[in-house]
Design an enzyme around this catalytic site. Structure first.
Site, mmCIF file in Angstrom:
data_model
loop_
_atom_site.group_PDB
_atom_site.id
_atom_site.type_symbol
_atom_site.label_atom_id
_atom_site.label_comp_id
_atom_site.label_asym_id
_atom_site.label_seq_id
_atom_site.Cartn_x
_atom_site.Cartn_y
_atom_site.Cartn_z
ATOM 1 N N LYS A 1 -1.728 109.905 -21.633
ATOM 2 C CA LYS A 1 -1.493 109.693 -19.799
ATOM 3 C C LYS A 1 -2.624 110.168 -19.294
ATOM 4 O O LYS A 1 -2.842 111.590 -19.212
ATOM 5 C CB LYS A 1 -0.293 110.046 -19.410
ATOM 6 N N GLY B 1 15.751 94.099 -8.919
ATOM 7 C CA GLY B 1 14.127 93.958 -8.168
ATOM 8 C C GLY B 1 14.307 92.344 -8.856
ATOM 9 O O GLY B 1 14.032 93.063 -10.398
HETATM 10 P P1 NAD Z 1 6.921 94.570 -9.321
HETATM 11 O O1 NAD Z 1 6.971 95.655 -8.133
HETATM 12 O O2 NAD Z 1 6.810 93.837 -9.766
HETATM 13 O O3 NAD Z 1 8.655 94.470 -9.082
HETATM 14 C C1 NAD Z 1 9.426 95.666 -8.873
HETATM 15 C C2 NAD Z 1 10.636 94.732 -7.710
HETATM 16 O O4 NAD Z 1 11.243 96.253 -7.063
HETATM 17 C C3 NAD Z 1 10.028 94.666 -6.543
HETATM 18 O O5 NAD Z 1 9.928 92.736 -6.476
HETATM 19 C C4 NAD Z 1 10.484 95.012 -5.382
HETATM 20 O O6 NAD Z 1 10.523 94.952 -4.232
HETATM 21 C C5 NAD Z 1 11.252 96.004 -6.253
HETATM 22 N N1 NAD Z 1 12.383 96.542 -5.405
HETATM 23 C C6 NAD Z 1 11.621 98.292 -5.250
HETATM 24 N N2 NAD Z 1 12.646 98.783 -5.256
HETATM 25 C C7 NAD Z 1 13.794 98.308 -4.666
HETATM 26 C C8 NAD Z 1 15.101 98.299 -4.534
HETATM 27 N N3 NAD Z 1 15.641 99.682 -4.135
HETATM 28 N N4 NAD Z 1 15.816 97.479 -4.466
HETATM 29 C C9 NAD Z 1 15.671 96.775 -5.334
HETATM 30 N N5 NAD Z 1 14.987 96.077 -5.145
HETATM 31 C C10 NAD Z 1 13.431 96.899 -5.378
HETATM 32 O O7 NAD Z 1 7.362 95.619 -11.056
HETATM 33 P P2 NAD Z 1 7.515 95.157 -12.330
HETATM 34 O O8 NAD Z 1 6.176 94.932 -13.225
HETATM 35 O O9 NAD Z 1 8.153 93.707 -12.613
HETATM 36 O O10 NAD Z 1 7.616 96.692 -12.753
HETATM 37 C C11 NAD Z 1 9.703 96.524 -12.626
HETATM 38 C C12 NAD Z 1 9.829 97.090 -13.460
HETATM 39 O O11 NAD Z 1 9.581 98.040 -14.819
HETATM 40 C C13 NAD Z 1 8.897 99.104 -12.914
HETATM 41 O O12 NAD Z 1 10.231 100.203 -14.100
HETATM 42 C C14 NAD Z 1 8.347 98.901 -14.598
HETATM 43 O O13 NAD Z 1 7.655 100.291 -14.395
HETATM 44 C C15 NAD Z 1 9.345 98.349 -15.347
HETATM 45 N N6 NAD Z 1 8.030 98.009 -16.597
HETATM 46 C C16 NAD Z 1 7.256 96.852 -16.163
HETATM 47 C C17 NAD Z 1 6.293 96.456 -16.989
HETATM 48 C C18 NAD Z 1 5.286 95.353 -16.963
HETATM 49 O O14 NAD Z 1 5.068 94.938 -17.951
HETATM 50 N N7 NAD Z 1 5.139 95.212 -15.851
HETATM 51 C C19 NAD Z 1 6.451 97.135 -18.590
HETATM 52 C C20 NAD Z 1 7.017 97.741 -18.690
HETATM 53 C C21 NAD Z 1 8.203 98.629 -17.457
#
Ligand code: NAD
Length: 346
Positions: free
Chosen positions: A80, A180
Protein backbone atom coordinates in the site's frame (compact mmCIF):
# COMPACT_ATOMS: atom_id res chain seq x y z
CA UNK A 1 8.08 7.45 15.70
CA UNK A 2 8.98 3.79 15.96
CA UNK A 3 8.71 1.37 13.06
CA UNK A 4 10.03 -2.03 14.10
CA UNK A 5 8.21 -1.89 17.44
CA UNK A 6 5.03 -0.41 15.94
CA UNK A 7 1.97 -2.52 16.87
CA UNK A 8 0.95 -2.69 13.20
CA UNK A 9 4.44 -3.71 12.05
CA UNK A 10 3.87 -7.40 11.56
CA UNK A 11 6.48 -9.09 9.41
CA UNK A 12 6.57 -6.32 6.81
CA UNK A 13 9.37 -6.83 4.30
CA UNK A 14 10.00 -3.25 3.31
CA UNK A 15 8.81 0.17 4.46
CA UNK A 16 10.04 3.10 2.39
CA UNK A 17 9.68 6.79 3.31
CA UNK A 18 10.09 9.44 0.68
CA UNK A 19 10.29 13.23 0.75
CA UNK A 20 10.63 15.23 -2.45
CA UNK A 21 11.56 18.81 -1.63
CA UNK A 22 10.61 20.44 -4.94
CA UNK A 23 7.07 19.04 -5.18
CA UNK A 24 6.50 18.72 -1.43
CA UNK A 25 5.64 15.01 -1.72
CA UNK A 26 5.69 13.13 1.56
CA UNK A 27 4.82 9.50 1.08
CA UNK A 28 5.25 6.04 2.56
CA UNK A 29 5.11 2.73 0.70
CA UNK A 30 4.77 -0.44 2.76
CA UNK A 31 5.42 -3.81 1.20
CA UNK A 32 4.09 -6.45 3.55
CA UNK A 33 4.81 -9.65 1.67
CA UNK A 34 5.91 -10.61 -1.85
CA UNK A 35 6.00 -14.38 -1.40
CA UNK A 36 3.28 -14.92 -4.01
CA UNK A 37 4.10 -12.01 -6.33
CA UNK A 38 4.60 -8.26 -6.50
CA UNK A 39 2.79 -6.27 -3.84
CA UNK A 40 -0.37 -4.69 -5.25
CA UNK A 41 -2.37 -2.11 -3.31
CA UNK A 42 -3.90 1.31 -3.77
CA UNK A 43 -2.30 4.69 -3.26
CA UNK A 44 -4.26 6.66 -0.68
CA UNK A 45 -4.00 10.42 -0.33
CA UNK A 46 -5.19 11.78 2.98
CA UNK A 47 -4.48 14.80 5.21
CA UNK A 48 -3.16 12.64 8.04
CA UNK A 49 -2.91 14.50 11.33
CA UNK A 50 0.56 13.04 11.91
CA UNK A 51 3.24 10.91 10.28
CA UNK A 52 2.43 8.31 12.91
CA UNK A 53 -1.18 8.10 11.69
CA UNK A 54 -0.01 7.70 8.09
CA UNK A 55 2.42 4.96 9.09
CA UNK A 56 -0.27 3.10 11.01
CA UNK A 57 -2.61 3.22 8.02
CA UNK A 58 -0.05 2.05 5.48
CA UNK A 59 1.18 -0.80 7.68
CA UNK A 60 -2.35 -2.04 8.44
CA UNK A 61 -3.64 -1.72 4.87
CA UNK A 62 -0.60 -3.31 3.20
CA UNK A 63 -0.88 -6.36 5.43
CA UNK A 64 -4.57 -6.63 4.61
CA UNK A 65 -3.71 -6.74 0.91
CA UNK A 66 -1.42 -9.76 1.41
CA UNK A 67 -4.30 -11.68 2.99
CA UNK A 68 -6.82 -10.59 0.37
CA UNK A 69 -4.67 -11.61 -2.61
CA UNK A 70 -3.55 -14.87 -1.00
CA UNK A 71 -7.08 -16.04 -0.19
CA UNK A 72 -8.17 -14.98 -3.70
CA UNK A 73 -5.50 -17.28 -5.17
CA UNK A 74 -3.75 -14.50 -7.05
CA UNK A 75 -0.04 -14.33 -7.75
CA UNK A 76 0.19 -11.06 -5.87
CA UNK A 77 1.62 -9.89 -2.61
CA UNK A 78 0.40 -7.11 -0.34
CA UNK A 79 1.41 -3.48 -0.34
CA UNK A 80 0.00 0.00 0.00
CA UNK A 81 1.09 3.59 -0.49
CA UNK A 82 0.01 6.73 1.33
CA UNK A 83 0.59 10.33 0.34
CA UNK A 84 0.34 12.73 3.25
CA UNK A 85 -1.72 15.64 1.93
CA UNK A 86 -5.15 16.97 1.11
CA UNK A 87 -6.50 15.29 -2.05
CA UNK A 88 -8.70 18.33 -2.82
CA UNK A 89 -5.96 20.94 -2.73
CA UNK A 90 -2.60 19.19 -2.58
CA UNK A 91 -2.39 17.45 -5.95
CA UNK A 92 -0.03 18.79 -8.59
CA UNK A 93 1.51 17.14 -11.64
CA UNK A 94 4.92 17.51 -9.99
CA UNK A 95 3.74 15.73 -6.84
CA UNK A 96 2.19 12.84 -8.80
CA UNK A 97 5.29 12.56 -10.97
CA UNK A 98 7.44 12.43 -7.84
CA UNK A 99 5.16 9.64 -6.56
CA UNK A 100 5.68 7.83 -9.86
CA UNK A 101 9.46 8.13 -9.44
CA UNK A 102 9.18 6.79 -5.88
CA UNK A 103 7.19 3.75 -7.07
CA UNK A 104 9.63 3.22 -9.95
CA UNK A 105 12.56 3.22 -7.52
CA UNK A 106 11.18 0.01 -5.96
CA UNK A 107 11.71 -1.78 -9.25
CA UNK A 108 8.26 -3.36 -9.59
CA UNK A 109 8.05 -4.91 -6.12
CA UNK A 110 5.11 -2.56 -5.48
CA UNK A 111 2.28 -1.92 -7.97
CA UNK A 112 -0.06 0.97 -7.33
CA UNK A 113 -3.76 1.59 -8.03
CA UNK A 114 -6.58 3.99 -7.16
CA UNK A 115 -7.70 4.37 -3.57
CA UNK A 116 -9.37 6.94 -1.33
CA UNK A 117 -8.25 10.36 -2.49
CA UNK A 118 -6.80 9.21 -5.83
CA UNK A 119 -8.65 8.89 -9.11
CA UNK A 120 -7.96 7.28 -12.48
CA UNK A 121 -6.56 10.62 -13.76
CA UNK A 122 -4.03 10.66 -10.89
CA UNK A 123 -2.90 7.11 -11.63
CA UNK A 124 -2.52 8.15 -15.29
CA UNK A 125 -0.23 10.98 -14.16
CA UNK A 126 1.79 8.60 -11.95
CA UNK A 127 1.96 6.26 -14.96
CA UNK A 128 3.94 8.89 -16.87
CA UNK A 129 6.85 7.93 -14.58
CA UNK A 130 6.32 4.25 -13.87
CA UNK A 131 4.77 1.19 -15.50
CA UNK A 132 4.07 -0.36 -12.11
CA UNK A 133 0.42 0.60 -11.99
CA UNK A 134 -2.94 -1.15 -12.17
CA UNK A 135 -6.45 0.13 -12.80
CA UNK A 136 -5.88 1.81 -16.15
CA UNK A 137 -7.53 0.03 -19.02
CA UNK A 138 -4.84 -0.95 -21.50
CA UNK A 139 -6.58 -2.80 -24.30
CA UNK A 140 -8.16 -5.02 -21.67
CA UNK A 141 -11.52 -6.74 -22.06
CA UNK A 142 -12.48 -5.45 -18.65
CA UNK A 143 -13.51 -1.96 -17.65
CA UNK A 144 -11.51 0.29 -15.34
CA UNK A 145 -14.13 0.24 -12.59
CA UNK A 146 -13.96 -3.00 -10.58
CA UNK A 147 -17.33 -2.44 -8.86
CA UNK A 148 -19.40 -4.74 -11.14
CA UNK A 149 -16.95 -7.60 -10.54
CA UNK A 150 -16.88 -6.90 -6.81
CA UNK A 151 -20.68 -6.92 -6.70
CA UNK A 152 -20.88 -10.23 -8.56
CA UNK A 153 -18.36 -11.78 -6.16
CA UNK A 154 -20.36 -10.57 -3.16
CA UNK A 155 -23.51 -12.03 -4.71
CA UNK A 156 -21.80 -15.41 -5.22
CA UNK A 157 -20.45 -15.29 -1.66
CA UNK A 158 -23.83 -14.34 -0.21
CA UNK A 159 -25.34 -17.37 -1.97
CA UNK A 160 -22.67 -19.58 -0.39
CA UNK A 161 -23.55 -18.22 3.06
CA UNK A 162 -27.25 -18.86 2.46
CA UNK A 163 -26.49 -22.39 1.27
CA UNK A 164 -24.40 -23.09 4.36
CA UNK A 165 -26.79 -21.52 6.82
CA UNK A 166 -30.17 -22.48 5.39
CA UNK A 167 -29.20 -25.46 3.21
CA UNK A 168 -30.68 -23.95 0.05
CA UNK A 169 -29.28 -22.14 -2.96
CA UNK A 170 -32.58 -20.58 -4.04
CA UNK A 171 -32.70 -16.92 -2.96
CA UNK A 172 -36.34 -16.26 -3.81
CA UNK A 173 -38.14 -14.68 -0.88
CA UNK A 174 -34.87 -14.17 1.02
CA UNK A 175 -34.93 -10.89 2.92
CA UNK A 176 -31.74 -8.89 2.49
CA UNK A 177 -30.88 -5.52 4.05
CA UNK A 178 -28.30 -3.61 2.00
CA UNK A 179 -26.49 -0.78 3.78
CA UNK A 180 -25.20 1.60 1.11
CA UNK A 181 -26.49 1.36 -2.46
CA UNK A 182 -23.50 2.97 -4.18
CA UNK A 183 -21.32 1.44 -6.88
CA UNK A 184 -21.18 -2.04 -5.38
CA UNK A 185 -24.31 -2.08 -3.21
CA UNK A 186 -26.67 -1.11 -6.03
CA UNK A 187 -25.27 -3.76 -8.37
CA UNK A 188 -25.44 -6.37 -5.62
CA UNK A 189 -29.08 -5.38 -5.09
CA UNK A 190 -29.70 -5.88 -8.82
CA UNK A 191 -28.33 -9.43 -8.69
CA UNK A 192 -30.42 -10.15 -5.61
CA UNK A 193 -33.56 -8.72 -7.17
CA UNK A 194 -32.99 -10.89 -10.27
CA UNK A 195 -32.69 -13.92 -7.97
CA UNK A 196 -36.05 -13.08 -6.34
CA UNK A 197 -34.84 -11.66 -3.03
CA UNK A 198 -36.80 -9.05 -1.04
CA UNK A 199 -34.69 -5.91 -0.62
CA UNK A 200 -34.46 -3.38 2.20
CA UNK A 201 -32.06 -0.53 1.53
CA UNK A 202 -30.57 2.44 3.29
CA UNK A 203 -28.12 5.13 2.20
CA UNK A 204 -27.15 8.59 3.40
CA UNK A 205 -27.86 9.87 -0.13
CA UNK A 206 -31.60 9.99 -0.70
CA UNK A 207 -31.24 9.75 -4.48
CA UNK A 208 -29.42 6.43 -4.16
CA UNK A 209 -32.27 5.06 -2.07
CA UNK A 210 -34.84 6.42 -4.51
CA UNK A 211 -33.11 4.70 -7.40
CA UNK A 212 -33.18 1.34 -5.61
CA UNK A 213 -36.84 1.81 -4.73
CA UNK A 214 -37.85 2.85 -8.25
CA UNK A 215 -35.65 0.55 -10.29
CA UNK A 216 -35.48 -2.50 -8.06
CA UNK A 217 -38.68 -2.34 -6.04
CA UNK A 218 -36.68 -2.17 -2.79
CA UNK A 219 -38.18 -0.98 0.50
CA UNK A 220 -36.48 2.12 1.93
CA UNK A 221 -35.47 2.01 5.58
CA UNK A 222 -33.79 4.55 7.83
CA UNK A 223 -30.12 4.21 8.77
CA UNK A 224 -31.06 3.30 12.32
CA UNK A 225 -34.10 1.22 11.41
CA UNK A 226 -31.89 -1.17 9.48
CA UNK A 227 -30.55 -2.72 12.67
CA UNK A 228 -33.93 -3.81 13.96
CA UNK A 229 -35.11 -5.44 10.74
CA UNK A 230 -36.09 -9.07 10.84
CA UNK A 231 -34.10 -10.05 7.75
CA UNK A 232 -32.11 -13.12 6.67
CA UNK A 233 -28.99 -11.29 5.53
CA UNK A 234 -27.32 -8.02 6.45
CA UNK A 235 -25.15 -6.81 3.55
CA UNK A 236 -22.87 -3.92 4.62
CA UNK A 237 -21.78 -2.09 1.45
CA UNK A 238 -20.97 1.36 2.79
CA UNK A 239 -18.34 1.83 5.47
CA UNK A 240 -16.04 -0.03 7.85
CA UNK A 241 -16.41 -0.93 11.56
CA UNK A 242 -20.17 -1.47 11.21
CA UNK A 243 -20.01 -4.56 13.38
CA UNK A 244 -19.26 -3.11 16.78
CA UNK A 245 -20.36 -3.37 20.42
CA UNK A 246 -23.53 -1.39 19.78
CA UNK A 247 -24.69 -2.86 16.50
CA UNK A 248 -23.93 -6.46 17.40
CA UNK A 249 -26.52 -6.27 20.17
CA UNK A 250 -29.19 -5.13 17.75
CA UNK A 251 -28.34 -7.19 14.70
CA UNK A 252 -31.05 -9.78 14.03
CA UNK A 253 -29.91 -11.19 10.69
CA UNK A 254 -28.34 -14.67 10.94
CA UNK A 255 -25.92 -13.84 8.10
CA UNK A 256 -23.55 -10.91 7.52
CA UNK A 257 -22.31 -10.85 3.92
CA UNK A 258 -21.40 -7.61 2.17
CA UNK A 259 -18.78 -5.64 0.27
CA UNK A 260 -17.49 -3.13 2.82
CA UNK A 261 -13.85 -3.33 3.86
CA UNK A 262 -12.92 -3.80 7.53
CA UNK A 263 -16.45 -4.57 8.70
CA UNK A 264 -15.39 -5.75 12.17
CA UNK A 265 -14.54 -2.91 14.55
CA UNK A 266 -12.02 -5.28 16.20
CA UNK A 267 -10.93 -8.90 15.94
CA UNK A 268 -13.02 -9.70 19.02
CA UNK A 269 -16.20 -8.91 17.10
CA UNK A 270 -15.60 -11.95 14.88
CA UNK A 271 -15.89 -14.12 17.97
CA UNK A 272 -18.92 -12.21 19.22
CA UNK A 273 -20.70 -12.91 15.93
CA UNK A 274 -19.90 -16.60 16.22
CA UNK A 275 -21.23 -16.72 19.77
CA UNK A 276 -24.45 -15.11 18.57
CA UNK A 277 -24.58 -17.77 15.83
CA UNK A 278 -24.39 -15.15 13.13
CA UNK A 279 -22.58 -16.47 10.07
CA UNK A 280 -20.01 -13.91 8.93
CA UNK A 281 -18.55 -14.00 5.42
CA UNK A 282 -15.11 -12.40 6.04
CA UNK A 283 -14.99 -9.09 4.18
CA UNK A 284 -11.73 -9.53 2.33
CA UNK A 285 -12.80 -12.94 1.07
CA UNK A 286 -16.24 -11.96 -0.21
CA UNK A 287 -15.17 -8.61 -1.71
CA UNK A 288 -12.10 -9.95 -3.54
CA UNK A 289 -13.77 -9.57 -6.95
CA UNK A 290 -12.22 -6.09 -7.14
CA UNK A 291 -8.63 -7.28 -6.76
CA UNK A 292 -9.30 -10.17 -9.14
CA UNK A 293 -10.55 -7.64 -11.70
CA UNK A 294 -7.39 -5.55 -11.23
CA UNK A 295 -5.23 -8.66 -11.69
CA UNK A 296 -6.95 -9.65 -14.94
CA UNK A 297 -6.77 -6.08 -16.21
CA UNK A 298 -3.03 -6.10 -15.69
CA UNK A 299 -2.20 -9.66 -16.69
CA UNK A 300 -4.84 -10.30 -19.33
CA UNK A 301 -7.33 -13.16 -19.49
CA UNK A 302 -10.84 -13.34 -20.86
CA UNK A 303 -14.02 -12.13 -19.21
CA UNK A 304 -15.02 -15.81 -18.82
CA UNK A 305 -11.78 -16.62 -17.01
CA UNK A 306 -12.29 -13.69 -14.67
CA UNK A 307 -15.90 -14.75 -13.99
CA UNK A 308 -14.78 -18.31 -13.23
CA UNK A 309 -12.13 -16.98 -10.87
CA UNK A 310 -14.66 -14.77 -9.08
CA UNK A 311 -16.93 -17.79 -8.67
CA UNK A 312 -14.19 -19.54 -6.64
CA UNK A 313 -15.27 -17.21 -3.80
CA UNK A 314 -18.12 -19.67 -3.20
CA UNK A 315 -15.84 -22.67 -2.53
CA UNK A 316 -13.42 -20.61 -0.46
CA UNK A 317 -16.23 -19.39 1.77
CA UNK A 318 -17.77 -22.83 2.12
CA UNK A 319 -14.38 -24.16 3.23
CA UNK A 320 -14.04 -21.31 5.74
CA UNK A 321 -17.53 -21.99 7.13
CA UNK A 322 -16.82 -25.70 7.49
CA UNK A 323 -13.46 -25.18 9.16
CA UNK A 324 -15.02 -22.60 11.47
CA UNK A 325 -17.54 -25.19 12.68
CA UNK A 326 -15.00 -27.99 12.91
CA UNK A 327 -12.41 -25.97 14.83
CA UNK A 328 -14.89 -23.83 16.79
CA UNK A 329 -13.23 -20.64 15.58
CA UNK A 330 -14.61 -17.39 14.16
CA UNK A 331 -14.75 -17.34 10.35
CA UNK A 332 -12.52 -14.25 10.43
CA UNK A 333 -9.77 -16.21 12.20
CA UNK A 334 -10.13 -19.20 9.86
CA UNK A 335 -9.83 -16.91 6.83
CA UNK A 336 -6.61 -15.40 8.21
CA UNK A 337 -5.17 -18.85 8.85
CA UNK A 338 -6.06 -20.09 5.38
CA UNK A 339 -4.45 -17.02 3.82
CA UNK A 340 -1.33 -17.51 5.95
CA UNK A 341 -1.09 -21.14 4.84
CA UNK A 342 -0.85 -19.85 1.28
CA UNK A 343 1.64 -17.02 1.59
CA UNK A 344 3.87 -18.42 4.29
CA UNK A 345 4.34 -21.96 3.07
CA UNK A 346 5.14 -21.41 -0.59
P1 NAD B 1 -19.56 3.97 -2.95
O1 NAD B 1 -19.03 5.21 -2.33
O2 NAD B 1 -19.92 3.98 -4.40
O3 NAD B 1 -20.84 3.46 -2.16
C1 NAD B 1 -20.97 3.56 -0.78
C2 NAD B 1 -22.40 4.00 -0.50
O4 NAD B 1 -22.62 3.97 0.90
C3 NAD B 1 -22.69 5.42 -0.98
O5 NAD B 1 -23.88 5.43 -1.74
C4 NAD B 1 -22.82 6.21 0.33
O6 NAD B 1 -23.73 7.26 0.23
C5 NAD B 1 -23.32 5.13 1.27
N1 NAD B 1 -23.09 5.40 2.69
C6 NAD B 1 -22.04 6.03 3.28
N2 NAD B 1 -22.21 6.06 4.62
C7 NAD B 1 -23.38 5.42 4.87
C8 NAD B 1 -24.09 5.13 6.05
N3 NAD B 1 -23.65 5.50 7.25
N4 NAD B 1 -25.25 4.45 5.94
C9 NAD B 1 -25.73 4.08 4.74
N5 NAD B 1 -25.09 4.34 3.58
C10 NAD B 1 -23.93 5.00 3.65
O7 NAD B 1 -18.45 2.84 -2.64
P2 NAD B 1 -18.36 1.40 -3.31
O8 NAD B 1 -17.31 1.41 -4.35
O9 NAD B 1 -19.72 0.89 -3.63
O10 NAD B 1 -17.75 0.56 -2.09
C11 NAD B 1 -18.58 0.18 -0.99
C12 NAD B 1 -17.73 -0.57 0.04
O11 NAD B 1 -17.15 -1.73 -0.56
C13 NAD B 1 -16.57 0.25 0.60
O12 NAD B 1 -16.36 -0.12 1.94
C14 NAD B 1 -15.40 -0.22 -0.24
O13 NAD B 1 -14.18 -0.06 0.45
C15 NAD B 1 -15.74 -1.68 -0.42
N6 NAD B 1 -15.13 -2.28 -1.61
C16 NAD B 1 -15.38 -1.76 -2.83
C17 NAD B 1 -14.81 -2.35 -3.95
C18 NAD B 1 -15.08 -1.83 -5.34
O14 NAD B 1 -14.77 -2.53 -6.31
N7 NAD B 1 -15.66 -0.66 -5.49
C19 NAD B 1 -13.96 -3.47 -3.81
C20 NAD B 1 -13.73 -3.99 -2.53
C21 NAD B 1 -14.33 -3.38 -1.43
Amino acid sequence: MSVFSHPEYRDHQHVAFHYDRSSGLKAIIAIHNTQLGPALGGCRMWPYASDEEALRDVLRLSRGMTYKSAIANLKLGGGKAVIIGDPRSGKTDALLHAMGDFIESLGGRYITAEDSGTKVADIAKIAERTAHISGLVQGSEHGGDPSPTTAYGVFVGLQAAVEHRFGKSDLSGLKVAVQGVGNVGFRLAQHLRDAGAELYVTDIFAQNVDRAVTELGATAVSEEGLWDLDVDVFAPCALGAVINDTTIERLRAPIVAGAANNQLASEAHGDMLRQKEILYAPDYVINAGGIMDAYYQRHGGSAEQLKAHVETIEQTLLEIFQRSERDQLPTSVVADRMAEERFRLR
